[in-house]
Design a protein around this motif. Structure first.
Motif, PDB file in Angstrom:
ATOM      1  N   GLY A 241      -1.799   6.933  -7.009  1.00 11.53           N
ATOM      2  CA  GLY A 241      -2.399   6.979  -5.680  1.00 11.53           C
ATOM      3  C   GLY A 241      -1.748   6.073  -4.652  1.00 11.53           C
ATOM      4  O   GLY A 241      -2.294   5.902  -3.557  1.00 11.53           O
ATOM      5  N   ILE A 242      -0.584   5.505  -4.968  1.00  9.24           N
ATOM      6  CA  ILE A 242       0.155   4.704  -3.993  1.00  9.24           C
ATOM      7  C   ILE A 242       0.971   5.657  -3.121  1.00  9.24           C
ATOM      8  O   ILE A 242       1.679   6.529  -3.629  1.00  9.24           O
ATOM      9  CB  ILE A 242       1.107   3.709  -4.691  1.00  9.24           C
ATOM     10  CG1 ILE A 242       0.334   2.795  -5.651  1.00  9.24           C
ATOM     11  CG2 ILE A 242       1.883   2.892  -3.668  1.00  9.24           C
ATOM     12  CD1 ILE A 242      -0.630   1.868  -4.988  1.00  9.24           C
TER      13      ILE A 242
ATOM     14  N   GLN B 132       0.810  -1.218   0.000  1.00 10.14           N
ATOM     15  CA  GLN B 132       0.000   0.000   0.000  1.00 10.14           C
ATOM     16  C   GLN B 132       0.845   1.272   0.000  1.00 10.14           C
ATOM     17  O   GLN B 132       0.323   2.364  -0.219  1.00 10.14           O
ATOM     18  CB  GLN B 132      -0.925  -0.012   1.224  1.00 10.14           C
ATOM     19  CG  GLN B 132      -1.911  -1.170   1.198  1.00 10.14           C
ATOM     20  CD  GLN B 132      -2.708  -1.288   2.478  1.00 10.14           C
ATOM     21  OE1 GLN B 132      -2.431  -0.594   3.466  1.00 10.14           O
ATOM     22  NE2 GLN B 132      -3.703  -2.169   2.488  1.00 10.14           N
ATOM     23  N   ALA B 133       2.140   1.114   0.266  1.00 11.16           N
ATOM     24  CA  ALA B 133       3.046   2.264   0.279  1.00 11.16           C
ATOM     25  C   ALA B 133       4.453   1.775  -0.048  1.00 11.16           C
ATOM     26  O   ALA B 133       4.810   0.639   0.252  1.00 11.16           O
ATOM     27  CB  ALA B 133       3.038   2.958   1.638  1.00 11.16           C
ATOM     28  N   VAL B 134       5.234   2.641  -0.673  1.00  9.56           N
ATOM     29  CA  VAL B 134       6.624   2.335  -0.979  1.00  9.56           C
ATOM     30  C   VAL B 134       7.501   3.384  -0.303  1.00  9.56           C
ATOM     31  O   VAL B 134       7.269   4.595  -0.451  1.00  9.56           O
ATOM     32  CB  VAL B 134       6.896   2.297  -2.494  1.00  9.56           C
ATOM     33  CG1 VAL B 134       8.370   1.978  -2.762  1.00  9.56           C
ATOM     34  CG2 VAL B 134       5.992   1.272  -3.175  1.00  9.56           C
TER      35      VAL B 134
ATOM     36  N   ASN C 285       2.507  -3.673   5.067  1.00  8.38           N
ATOM     37  CA  ASN C 285       1.997  -3.201   3.771  1.00  8.38           C
ATOM     38  C   ASN C 285       2.929  -2.181   3.103  1.00  8.38           C
ATOM     39  O   ASN C 285       2.552  -1.538   2.132  1.00  8.38           O
ATOM     40  CB  ASN C 285       0.613  -2.578   3.941  1.00  8.38           C
ATOM     41  CG  ASN C 285      -0.418  -3.568   4.426  1.00  8.38           C
ATOM     42  OD1 ASN C 285      -0.975  -3.397   5.511  1.00  8.38           O
ATOM     43  ND2 ASN C 285      -0.676  -4.606   3.666  1.00  8.38           N
ATOM     44  N   ILE C 286       4.146  -2.055   3.649  1.00  5.07           N
ATOM     45  CA  ILE C 286       5.136  -1.118   3.111  1.00  5.07           C
ATOM     46  C   ILE C 286       6.261  -1.901   2.450  1.00  5.07           C
ATOM     47  O   ILE C 286       6.793  -2.856   3.026  1.00  5.07           O
ATOM     48  CB  ILE C 286       5.707  -0.225   4.224  1.00  5.07           C
ATOM     49  CG1 ILE C 286       4.606   0.677   4.813  1.00  5.07           C
ATOM     50  CG2 ILE C 286       6.861   0.635   3.691  1.00  5.07           C
ATOM     51  CD1 ILE C 286       5.052   1.479   6.022  1.00  5.07           C
TER      52      ILE C 286
ATOM     53  N   GLY D 212       4.203   7.843   9.782  1.00 12.27           N
ATOM     54  CA  GLY D 212       4.058   8.996   8.910  1.00 12.27           C
ATOM     55  C   GLY D 212       3.317   8.670   7.624  1.00 12.27           C
ATOM     56  O   GLY D 212       2.581   9.509   7.091  1.00 12.27           O
ATOM     57  N   LEU D 213       3.506   7.462   7.132  1.00 13.27           N
ATOM     58  CA  LEU D 213       2.804   7.022   5.926  1.00 13.27           C
ATOM     59  C   LEU D 213       1.387   6.537   6.220  1.00 13.27           C
ATOM     60  O   LEU D 213       0.634   6.226   5.287  1.00 13.27           O
ATOM     61  CB  LEU D 213       3.596   5.898   5.242  1.00 13.27           C
ATOM     62  CG  LEU D 213       4.849   6.336   4.482  1.00 13.27           C
ATOM     63  CD1 LEU D 213       5.655   5.113   4.063  1.00 13.27           C
ATOM     64  CD2 LEU D 213       4.479   7.174   3.260  1.00 13.27           C
TER      65      LEU D 213
END
Length: 220
Positions: free
Chosen positions: A105-106, A5-7, A164-165, A157-158
């Motif tokens: 939108g990621i 969900q996030a990089v 999910n990172i 922060g994300l």
């Protein structure tokens, strides 16, 4: 596999290219130090600088004192600028991918061991840094990778659970620390190897993202 969900990107040697040799040559010229002495003193105090124990001026003053030289305030300012230039060259394919993630939108973030003056200089040079959803700079927290707390701060922060990172870094110890806090992680060496690893993990859909069409210019 748990969905991404996030990089989370390291800056140096991931979003950036290797250090600029011409900037290093300028530092050698300003200090008039030998290569061996500059290498030794530059790195001897770097973690304290990255952690925020030293400001930019304090770092370079300490380096020059330890090396047995005295420089003017103007020379110290020139060293800070050259040091920023050292880390200013970019890694275009990784930056382009980060921007495609953002358009799709990621969520994206930067987690970097970076000192105050270099952060300020890079942000002034590279407006694209502001497009990341969150920035974790070591000097602002008095923490360094691979300390677990800095990874947890980045995840908070994300606003994304660690599992999910996807974290990318060029140093194995930083990758191991990310895995230990529950993140997914890839050791970044070359972009070709990174792409191969993404394919191996069945993450092709992230590589193939194109983002939303810009209605004003018809481009992505």
């Amino acid at each position: 596999m748990t969905p991404i969900q996030a990089v989370l990107f390291d800056y140096g040697m991931v979003l950036s290219a290797p250090p600029d040799p011409s900037a290093w040559s300028r530092i050698l010229t300003i200090t008039n130090l030998s290569e061996d002495v500059l290498q030794r003193e530059y790195w001897a105090h770097r973690r304290a600088y990255d952690r925020g124990d030293l400001s930019g001026v304090a770092y370079w003053r300490q380096l020059t004192v330890k090396a047995g030289i005295t420089l003017t305030p103007d020379q110290l300012a020139d060293l800070i600028e050259a040091d920023t230039d050292l880390w200013s060259q970019l890694n275009p394919p990784m930056l382009e991918w980060a921007q495609r993630l953002q358009r799709a939108g990621i969520r994206t973030g930067i987690l970097s061991n970076m000192p105050d003056a270099v952060e300020a200089g890079l942000r002034a040079r590279h407006p694209w840094i502001e497009s990341f959803d969150h920035h974790t700079w070591s000097h602002t927290l008095n923490l360094l990778k691979p300390e677990p707390a800095i990874y947890r701060h980045a995840a908070e922060g994300l606003r994304t659970a660690p599992e999910n990172i996807l974290f990318l870094d060029d140093r194995t110890e930083n990758i191991e620390a990310a895995l230990a806090v529950g993140m997914q992680a890839i050791h970044y060496t070359t972009h070709a190897a990174f792409v191969d690893e993404m394919h191996a993990r069945n993450l092709d859909h992230l590589l193939q993202l194109q983002g939303h069409t810009d209605s004003q210019n018809g481009k992505l």
